[in-house]
Design a protein around this motif. Sequence first.
Motif, PDB file in Angstrom:
ATOM      1  N   ALA A   1     -28.234  36.186  -8.785  1.00 23.57           N
ATOM      2  CA  ALA A   1     -29.199  35.322  -8.094  1.00 23.57           C
ATOM      3  C   ALA A   1     -28.535  34.029  -7.658  1.00 23.57           C
ATOM      4  O   ALA A   1     -27.937  33.321  -8.474  1.00 23.57           O
ATOM      5  N   ALA A   2     -28.653  33.715  -6.375  1.00 21.73           N
ATOM      6  CA  ALA A   2     -28.094  32.469  -5.828  1.00 21.73           C
ATOM      7  C   ALA A   2     -29.106  31.355  -6.041  1.00 21.73           C
ATOM      8  O   ALA A   2     -29.838  30.960  -5.131  1.00 21.73           O
ATOM      9  N   ASP A   3     -29.137  30.830  -7.280  1.00 22.02           N
ATOM     10  CA  ASP A   3     -30.147  29.834  -7.633  1.00 22.02           C
ATOM     11  C   ASP A   3     -29.555  28.553  -8.212  1.00 22.02           C
ATOM     12  O   ASP A   3     -30.281  27.695  -8.713  1.00 22.02           O
ATOM     13  N   GLY A   4     -28.222  28.425  -8.169  1.00 22.55           N
ATOM     14  CA  GLY A   4     -27.593  27.224  -8.692  1.00 22.55           C
ATOM     15  C   GLY A   4     -27.362  27.232 -10.188  1.00 22.55           C
ATOM     16  O   GLY A   4     -26.878  26.251 -10.751  1.00 22.55           O
ATOM     17  N   ASN A   5     -27.695  28.344 -10.849  1.00 18.36           N
ATOM     18  CA  ASN A   5     -27.493  28.477 -12.291  1.00 18.36           C
ATOM     19  C   ASN A   5     -26.599  29.676 -12.588  1.00 18.36           C
ATOM     20  O   ASN A   5     -26.714  30.717 -11.942  1.00 18.36           O
ATOM     21  N   VAL A   6     -25.727  29.534 -13.575  1.00 18.74           N
ATOM     22  CA  VAL A   6     -24.828  30.632 -13.947  1.00 18.74           C
ATOM     23  C   VAL A   6     -25.465  31.472 -15.045  1.00 18.74           C
ATOM     24  O   VAL A   6     -25.867  30.940 -16.089  1.00 18.74           O
ATOM     25  N   GLY A   7     -25.562  32.789 -14.803  1.00 15.75           N
ATOM     26  CA  GLY A   7     -26.129  33.689 -15.799  1.00 15.75           C
ATOM     27  C   GLY A   7     -25.034  34.337 -16.639  1.00 15.75           C
ATOM     28  O   GLY A   7     -23.895  33.876 -16.668  1.00 15.75           O
TER      29      GLY A   7
END
Length: 226
Positions: free
Chosen positions: A62-68
């Motif tokens: 997901a390109a959401d600014g958070n690293v999973g």
Amino acid sequence: MKKIILFGTLLFCIFTFLPMTGCSKSPDLTDYVSEYRSDLFSGTNGEYSVFATCSKREYPYAADGNVGDISDLFEVALTVPDNTKTYSIAFQMDGKTYSAEMAFDSVQLVHTWSQSIPATKQTTLEFEISCSEEENFQPILVTAESVKDETTLPLAELLKKISAAEADRFAALTSGSMFCGELYVRLLCEDGDSFYYVGLIDRSGSIYAMLVDAQNGDIIATKEQR
């Protein structure tokens, strides 16, 4: 007495300024990379071509600014002259033998396979292509060469160069030792030249895309996507 006062003053200064020093530490940008395609291999034999990549990628993606959560990923794409049949591949990598039936991607018109395998240090991979649906099909051997060499920038050096070139943009997402965004980094190759695609994603999902020379880290082109 003076020595005691001086010692106490020194301790006060140390414990007062240590937290401030810790907060001023810059973030390690490699910790904020949610996709890193570190190597790619390509090769052709007649009408059969193989394209394979080594990556680390977050899941879910997901390109959401958070690293999973990050996992290894090895992907193979095969192009063939006849897409009406099912093909299998076999290859050796790092002392292990892999074999699998490939799935057909009707959008990209390629046959694909992937598995969670750590990136290899090999520079050459040999793939055997077979087709059980064709009685007289002779296995095709395709040698795929890595596009990397000793001049290809490693991840940390690449990020150091682009963050310096785009200092204001990276600073806007930096808070002390924290970085409020994520990065996609993909090694690319075209006409024998290597590049990196670097996507800088903020918490709103906006992407600042950069095409970077893989040898010297120069930014060749940029594009903003909101």
